[in-house]
Design a protein around this motif. Sequence first.
Motif, short mmCIF file in Angstrom:
data_model
loop_
_atom_site.label_atom_id
_atom_site.label_comp_id
_atom_site.label_asym_id
_atom_site.label_seq_id
_atom_site.Cartn_x
_atom_site.Cartn_y
_atom_site.Cartn_z
N SER A 176 49.79 23.77 57.25
CA SER A 176 50.09 22.82 56.57
C SER A 176 51.23 23.79 55.87
O SER A 176 50.55 24.64 54.73
N ARG A 177 52.00 23.46 55.51
CA ARG A 177 52.89 23.58 53.54
C ARG A 177 51.87 22.66 52.60
O ARG A 177 51.56 23.96 52.03
N SER A 178 51.07 21.95 52.46
CA SER A 178 49.77 21.51 51.66
C SER A 178 48.80 21.73 52.36
O SER A 178 48.51 22.32 51.01
N GLU A 179 48.60 22.57 53.26
CA GLU A 179 47.04 23.53 53.09
C GLU A 179 47.37 25.19 52.12
O GLU A 179 46.75 25.34 51.44
N ILE A 180 48.92 25.09 52.58
CA ILE A 180 49.56 26.26 51.98
C ILE A 180 49.86 25.93 50.23
O ILE A 180 48.61 27.30 49.72
N LEU A 181 49.99 25.37 50.29
CA LEU A 181 49.99 24.41 48.39
C LEU A 181 48.66 24.72 47.83
O LEU A 181 48.36 25.13 46.50
N SER A 182 47.71 24.22 48.62
CA SER A 182 46.44 23.76 48.07
C SER A 182 45.89 25.21 48.05
O SER A 182 45.19 25.69 47.37
N TRP A 183 46.37 26.83 47.98
CA TRP A 183 45.76 27.53 47.70
C TRP A 183 46.72 28.65 46.75
O TRP A 183 46.11 29.39 47.07
N LEU A 184 47.38 28.53 46.73
CA LEU A 184 48.77 28.48 45.28
C LEU A 184 47.32 29.55 44.43
O LEU A 184 47.31 30.05 43.85
N PRO A 185 46.58 27.60 43.68
CA PRO A 185 45.46 28.15 42.51
C PRO A 185 44.83 29.51 42.61
O PRO A 185 44.45 29.99 42.28
N ALA A 186 44.22 29.51 43.74
CA ALA A 186 43.28 30.67 44.67
C ALA A 186 44.25 31.81 44.41
O ALA A 186 43.26 33.04 43.88
N SER A 187 45.31 31.63 44.91
CA SER A 187 46.19 33.08 45.01
C SER A 187 46.46 33.26 43.64
O SER A 187 46.39 34.59 43.26
N VAL A 188 46.97 32.51 42.54
CA VAL A 188 47.29 32.72 41.63
C VAL A 188 46.00 33.80 40.44
O VAL A 188 46.27 34.33 39.66
N LEU A 189 44.67 32.79 41.04
CA LEU A 189 43.44 33.62 40.69
C LEU A 189 43.44 35.14 40.90
O LEU A 189 42.81 36.20 40.31
N PHE A 190 44.00 35.52 42.14
CA PHE A 190 43.13 36.44 43.08
C PHE A 190 43.98 37.20 42.30
O PHE A 190 43.68 38.74 41.80
N VAL A 191 45.92 37.21 41.82
CA VAL A 191 46.42 37.80 41.28
C VAL A 191 45.73 38.42 40.36
O VAL A 191 45.41 39.97 39.37
N GLY A 192 45.51 37.21 38.80
CA GLY A 192 44.33 37.80 38.10
C GLY A 192 43.65 38.88 38.08
O GLY A 192 43.26 39.41 37.16
N ILE A 193 42.34 38.53 38.84
CA ILE A 193 41.20 39.33 39.10
C ILE A 193 41.74 40.85 39.47
O ILE A 193 41.02 41.13 38.78
N ILE A 194 42.37 41.03 40.04
CA ILE A 194 43.30 41.76 40.56
C ILE A 194 44.22 42.53 39.43
O ILE A 194 43.62 44.35 39.15
N TYR A 195 44.51 42.15 38.78
CA TYR A 195 44.87 42.81 37.78
C TYR A 195 44.29 43.00 36.19
O TYR A 195 44.13 44.71 36.15
N ALA A 196 43.71 42.50 36.43
CA ALA A 196 42.70 42.95 35.05
C ALA A 196 41.64 43.75 35.63
O ALA A 196 41.27 44.80 34.48
N GLY A 197 40.98 43.51 36.78
CA GLY A 197 39.93 44.35 36.95
C GLY A 197 40.96 46.54 37.48
O GLY A 197 40.04 46.99 36.95
N SER A 198 41.63 46.17 37.34
CA SER A 198 42.58 47.22 37.85
C SER A 198 42.86 48.50 36.72
O SER A 198 42.01 49.16 36.17
N ARG A 199 43.04 46.71 35.39
CA ARG A 199 43.01 47.73 33.40
C ARG A 199 41.69 48.61 33.49
O ARG A 199 41.77 49.43 32.84
N ALA A 200 41.03 47.14 33.92
CA ALA A 200 39.27 47.65 33.44
C ALA A 200 38.91 48.73 33.89
O ALA A 200 38.27 49.70 33.42
N LEU A 201 39.41 48.98 34.96
CA LEU A 201 38.37 50.73 36.07
C LEU A 201 39.32 51.62 35.59
O LEU A 201 38.68 52.96 36.29
N SER A 202 40.81 51.29 35.40
CA SER A 202 41.44 52.75 34.91
C SER A 202 40.24 53.52 33.78
O SER A 202 40.96 54.07 33.18
N ARG A 203 39.47 52.42 32.99
CA ARG A 203 38.94 52.67 31.40
C ARG A 203 37.88 52.83 31.69
O ARG A 203 37.51 53.84 30.61
#
Length: 269
Positions: free
Chosen positions: A65-92
């Motif tokens: 449902s839409r409410s369930e999808i909205l509840s996953w938005l914080p986790a989605s934002v967190l995942f973006v941060g994890i992958i972005y920062a992790g990629s930057r770190a792994l490159s160095r």
Amino acid sequence: MYLKRPAGGLAFCLFYLASSFTNKYVLSVLQFTYPTLFQGWQTLVGGLLLHISWKLGWVEINLCSRSEILSWLPASVLFVGIIYAGSRALSRLPIPMFLTVHNAAEVITCGFQKFVQKEQTSHLKVCSVLFLLAAAVCLPLCDTQFDANGYLWALIHLICVVIWTNSTSTMYSGDLFSALDFPFLYFYRFHSSCCASGLLGFFLMLHAVKLKSSTTSGQYAAWNFLAKVITASLSPLFFVMTANVLTISCLVIGGVGEALLVYTERTGT
């Protein structure tokens, strides 16, 4: 037997190793330091493969449902941060150093459980997280290849793993235009590596889900630990890494700490 489901576990270890090495090759050897585009490509490939698998009946996807999808938005934002920062770190950073800092997330998790949620924590688990903390803190001081920016991104990656705040929505346009000047943009090595990264990431996720659903949390933690040990041990054979006795000691201490953590997870202590 300590490690059950050997076929599924070994497949998970294989895809963990291959995915880590491919990502490291693209980010560090080819120096494609545009993680938002790299992440977007991996997400696109993973999404297409997941849709194909669903159409073929290989996986089951439940409608939300839409409410369930909205509840996953914080986790989605967190995942973006994890992958972005992790990629930057792994490159160095070399893979063993990156994994050692990444494992320090367990320290914050354990501290939150003990001091905020007031959960009982065994002395063995406290000892294990102290090993992880000591390894993560001492490693930058002993690393002969010390890279300040690499450890900074690793720290940001670590923070994103344990808290729910990160936003990278403004980074895509900058990476898009900068990537046009990437020297290997039209080389087959770059294209094939990116394709392999997307495929391996999808199969790693798929095997991780299957392994979690067919084993206990302790068994999954053991397989995850084994995959990290194999990856960290083999990475110096393929990627440049210099280390002294102190650096190796930090890596060993971190490994011992995670091994103790796996033991406490398996025994429930």
